[in-house]
Design a protein around this motif. Sequence first.
Motif, PDB file in Angstrom:
ATOM      1  N   CYS A   1       7.861  36.594 -47.611  1.00  0.00           N
ATOM      2  CA  CYS A   1       9.174  36.418 -48.211  1.00  0.00           C
ATOM      3  C   CYS A   1       9.033  36.584 -49.717  1.00  0.00           C
ATOM      4  CB  CYS A   1       9.711  35.033 -47.897  1.00  0.00           C
ATOM      5  SG  CYS A   1      10.122  34.823 -46.174  1.00  0.00           S
TER       6      CYS A   1
ATOM      7  N   ASN B   1      11.014  36.125 -52.068  1.00  0.00           N
ATOM      8  CA  ASN B   1      11.673  35.160 -52.948  1.00  0.00           C
ATOM      9  C   ASN B   1      10.901  33.846 -53.058  1.00  0.00           C
ATOM     10  OD1 ASN B   1      12.186  34.681 -50.255  1.00  0.00           O
ATOM     11  ND2 ASN B   1      14.156  33.715 -50.618  1.00  0.00           N
ATOM     12  N   LEU B   2       9.810  33.718 -52.311  1.00  0.00           N
ATOM     13  CA  LEU B   2       9.038  32.470 -52.356  1.00  0.00           C
ATOM     14  C   LEU B   2       7.695  32.717 -53.028  1.00  0.00           C
ATOM     15  CD1 LEU B   2       9.734  31.197 -48.733  1.00  0.00           C
ATOM     16  CD2 LEU B   2      10.904  30.555 -50.840  1.00  0.00           C
TER      17      LEU B   2
ATOM     18  N   GLY C   1      10.769  15.354 -42.334  1.00  0.00           N
ATOM     19  CA  GLY C   1      11.138  16.723 -42.694  1.00  0.00           C
ATOM     20  C   GLY C   1      11.019  17.042 -44.172  1.00  0.00           C
TER      21      GLY C   1
ATOM     22  N   ARG D   1       8.868  18.124 -47.417  1.00  0.00           N
ATOM     23  CA  ARG D   1       7.639  18.888 -47.618  1.00  0.00           C
ATOM     24  C   ARG D   1       6.654  18.145 -48.524  1.00  0.00           C
ATOM     25  NH1 ARG D   1      11.376  22.933 -49.273  1.00  0.00           N
ATOM     26  NH2 ARG D   1      10.452  22.862 -51.332  1.00  0.00           N
TER      27      ARG D   1
ATOM     28  N   PHE E   1      18.769  17.914 -52.548  1.00  0.00           N
ATOM     29  CA  PHE E   1      17.502  17.399 -52.018  1.00  0.00           C
ATOM     30  C   PHE E   1      17.114  18.154 -50.747  1.00  0.00           C
ATOM     31  CE2 PHE E   1      14.968  14.598 -49.387  1.00  0.00           C
ATOM     32  CZ  PHE E   1      13.988  14.178 -50.272  1.00  0.00           C
TER      33      PHE E   1
ATOM     34  N   THR F   1      15.978  21.739 -51.655  1.00  0.00           N
ATOM     35  CA  THR F   1      14.778  21.956 -52.474  1.00  0.00           C
ATOM     36  C   THR F   1      13.549  21.189 -51.995  1.00  0.00           C
ATOM     37  OG1 THR F   1      15.455  20.195 -53.981  1.00  0.00           O
ATOM     38  CG2 THR F   1      16.101  22.432 -54.576  1.00  0.00           C
ATOM     39  N   LYS F   2      13.734  20.144 -51.212  1.00  0.00           N
ATOM     40  CA  LYS F   2      12.574  19.316 -50.877  1.00  0.00           C
ATOM     41  C   LYS F   2      12.191  19.306 -49.407  1.00  0.00           C
ATOM     42  CE  LYS F   2      12.304  17.611 -55.089  1.00  0.00           C
ATOM     43  NZ  LYS F   2      11.411  18.356 -55.977  1.00  0.00           N
ATOM     44  N   THR F   3      13.101  19.745 -48.543  1.00  0.00           N
ATOM     45  CA  THR F   3      12.781  19.602 -47.117  1.00  0.00           C
ATOM     46  C   THR F   3      12.262  20.912 -46.521  1.00  0.00           C
ATOM     47  OG1 THR F   3      14.971  20.242 -46.372  1.00  0.00           O
ATOM     48  CG2 THR F   3      14.644  17.910 -46.850  1.00  0.00           C
ATOM     49  N   VAL F   4      11.680  20.782 -45.355  1.00  0.00           N
ATOM     50  CA  VAL F   4      11.206  21.952 -44.618  1.00  0.00           C
ATOM     51  C   VAL F   4      12.391  22.850 -44.262  1.00  0.00           C
ATOM     52  CG1 VAL F   4      10.129  22.684 -42.463  1.00  0.00           C
ATOM     53  CG2 VAL F   4       9.206  20.733 -43.702  1.00  0.00           C
ATOM     54  N   PHE F   5      13.494  22.225 -43.863  1.00  0.00           N
ATOM     55  CA  PHE F   5      14.684  23.010 -43.520  1.00  0.00           C
ATOM     56  C   PHE F   5      15.138  23.863 -44.713  1.00  0.00           C
ATOM     57  CE2 PHE F   5      19.375  23.213 -43.674  1.00  0.00           C
ATOM     58  CZ  PHE F   5      19.571  24.057 -42.595  1.00  0.00           C
TER      59      PHE F   5
ATOM     60  N   ARG G   1      13.348  25.011 -47.177  1.00  0.00           N
ATOM     61  CA  ARG G   1      12.414  26.125 -47.341  1.00  0.00           C
ATOM     62  C   ARG G   1      12.726  27.224 -46.335  1.00  0.00           C
ATOM     63  NH1 ARG G   1       7.435  25.956 -49.400  1.00  0.00           N
ATOM     64  NH2 ARG G   1       8.576  25.525 -51.290  1.00  0.00           N
ATOM     65  N   HIS G   2      13.057  26.819 -45.114  1.00  0.00           N
ATOM     66  CA  HIS G   2      13.349  27.810 -44.078  1.00  0.00           C
ATOM     67  C   HIS G   2      14.639  28.579 -44.380  1.00  0.00           C
ATOM     68  CE1 HIS G   2      10.618  25.732 -40.881  1.00  0.00           C
ATOM     69  NE2 HIS G   2       9.969  26.136 -41.953  1.00  0.00           N
TER      70      HIS G   2
ATOM     71  N   TYR H   1      15.676  29.424 -47.361  1.00  0.00           N
ATOM     72  CA  TYR H   1      15.279  30.472 -48.320  1.00  0.00           C
ATOM     73  C   TYR H   1      14.462  31.567 -47.629  1.00  0.00           C
ATOM     74  CZ  TYR H   1      16.907  27.944 -52.437  1.00  0.00           C
ATOM     75  OH  TYR H   1      17.693  27.341 -53.370  1.00  0.00           O
ATOM     76  N   ALA H   2      13.587  31.161 -46.714  1.00  0.00           N
ATOM     77  CA  ALA H   2      12.740  32.145 -46.037  1.00  0.00           C
ATOM     78  C   ALA H   2      13.580  33.099 -45.199  1.00  0.00           C
ATOM     79  CB  ALA H   2      11.709  31.427 -45.161  1.00  0.00           C
TER      80      ALA H   2
ATOM     81  N   GLY I   1      18.675  34.922 -50.202  1.00  0.00           N
ATOM     82  CA  GLY I   1      17.328  34.483 -50.567  1.00  0.00           C
ATOM     83  C   GLY I   1      17.222  33.766 -51.900  1.00  0.00           C
ATOM     84  N   VAL I   2      18.229  33.927 -52.753  1.00  0.00           N
ATOM     85  CA  VAL I   2      18.165  33.327 -54.089  1.00  0.00           C
ATOM     86  C   VAL I   2      19.472  32.606 -54.372  1.00  0.00           C
ATOM     87  CG1 VAL I   2      17.956  33.787 -56.565  1.00  0.00           C
ATOM     88  CG2 VAL I   2      16.628  35.128 -54.919  1.00  0.00           C
TER      89      VAL I   2
END
Lengths: 288, 405
Positions: A94, A96-97, A114, A116, B268, B271-275, B277-278, B280-281, B351-352
């Motif tokens: 990705c 963007n990361l 959940g 990180r 929060f 920017t901070k959770t796994v969800f 991040r996903h 953005y991915a 993505g951004v």
Amino acid sequence: MNDMTPLLEIKDVSKRFEYVEALKSVNLTIGRREVVALVGDNGAGKSTLVKIIAGLCQPTSGGLVVRGEPVRIGDVRDANALGIVSVFQGNELCENLNVAANLFLGRELRTGCGIRDENAMVVRARAVLDTLSSSIQVGRPVASLSVGQRRIIAIAKTLLSEPDLVVLDEPTDSLSVMQTAEVLEYTRRLRAEGRSVIMVCHDLPDVFAVADRIAVLRQGRIIAVHETCETSYEQILAEMAGIVDEDADGRGDESDGVPAGGAVGYRIRVGTSRRLIERRGEQSGLPV
Amino acid sequence: MSATTAAPAQTTKTGGLLATIANNARQYGIVGALLIIVVVFQILTGGVLLKPNSFVSLIQQNAYVIILAIGMVMVIIATHIDLSVGSLVAFIGGICALLMERQGVNWGLAILISLLVGLIVGVWQGFWVAYVGIPGFITTLAGMLIFRGLATVLVGESVPITSESFRGIARNYLPNVLGWWGPFDGLTIVLGVACIAAFAWSQLHKRIRAQRVGLVPEPMSLTVIKIVVAALAIGFVTYLLASSGNADQGGTPIMLVIVGVLVLIYNFILTKTVFGRHVYAVGGNRKAAELSGINTRRVDFTLFVHMGFLSAVAAVCMLSRLASATAQAGMEFEMDAIAACFIGGTAVTGGVGTIPGAVVGAFVMGVINQGLSIMGVDTAIVKTIKGLVLLGAVAVDIMSKRKKR
């Protein structure tokens, strides 16, 4: 579990797309600690075969057996759960990361609920990249990396999940000489760590540099599987092009091959090469 | 250890205040643009824009855009779009009003049921997008028609709200528990100081954390500048709020609290959770996300459920503000929310994007709206100007990216 059980057995796998039969009754066995290269011309069915192993598409008939157990790999997560991870060319990262985020994508470390654990991921990512003799900074956005560096990151991703089988799709494609060397070295390292690798590769010198066995696909069939040390570029090329069949290559007597099931209408040589004996010797602690 | 050796080497490469600002030009640019717009309108309106009560009404009038933009930015990051939020505001607002006025349901329970309806609508749209594979654009275009139609059927002409408590959500302020400190509301000043402290702490904490794991923190001078600018801005807003209100009440409007809490929670999550991040991915490279084992369908589905929930919150706020449900409520709200996201730096390609960015984007639109309406400019012209601002903001974004390449 018996250590001699093959890691992966591809049994009679066929894949039919609407008008095309991409794979026709393919049989192939991947042992432990071995690098198997899939070679073949465009449209031979290499990509389809690795996609089935990676869980990206389903066989029309036939199936996969992992560690002696018949399995259904419905998607990438199923494959990962079985210890199979894949690196597909061009779709790895990705943009963007950053590097650390990409390395841990899909298996982020968590502090709980959940959330990180960013610190742990950065530290671990750096440790993994350090072992790859790579100078890539973990905080850098992937968009700023070169093609070779991206490939390294994509492959380094596999290290984090401790897989048993790594599927590499064209790992050296469009890389410089030095980068190719690094990727090949990395492939050897996976084997040294006790993992197996299936690589699809166009570049025969790269294949001969790392593969233990080479499976040649042509028109959806596996037409030969060779021990790398018992074959030659010419033979592989001829088989890829369909010029030679097994009796005409003049090498049939040299190998101590036995016919094995699999490719329809062809004989597959499954040799017990010196190299294989050496490796088995190491594994079992027997004198070679 | 590599962590300690890597840090100085990397500092030389990326360090420098100007370089860091240049790298984040988009983020700082939009904040700068907002400040300029505020100053310009402050002058053009002869100082009316930043009068305490006019500032409070700016917040109350734009709360719905911010609430919708929070969800919209996440949806757009994941390369979808939601065109149905305006219709949802009318539909869910209609249900809420009918519950209170026709069924005699308590206003608190009516709000809870409305939020639940929002979640169900989110499940409905998420199902079509994630599990049937209909593009978000089509699904929510259908939703836009479906829910506008249903709103008209439900509400008819209009349903006025009689509950004073419910109407208070959009009008009232936090209770004046700490008394008046001179002309100022004590609670607001305490909250303002707490916000400044929290911001400063989060910035310093971020630096320390980056250093601890051997990453390059931003230059100290930039952190200091950020904290000072934020302290000035929050301080000024606190001053405006603390001196706002009328004879009975004043200080921090309840709407600001609702918006603030939602922004904090969702920022929060993103920017901070796994969800997060996903999300953005999936937006950055859906294929790579899938190959990494991310359940992209579940991500899509969850996003639309969140969007449904936030639409319901916006519907409740809007209903409280208008004190009457109409089938035409929330007309073009989706466009305001989408515009706020893009002005706030969300990438058209996905993505951004960030929630604070979208909030700033919403304020840019809000200030232009408010400023022009104070000046007595025709609404048609206001619309035209907003359109040009959106076009300009995205054009600058795209051209600056092209230059980088």
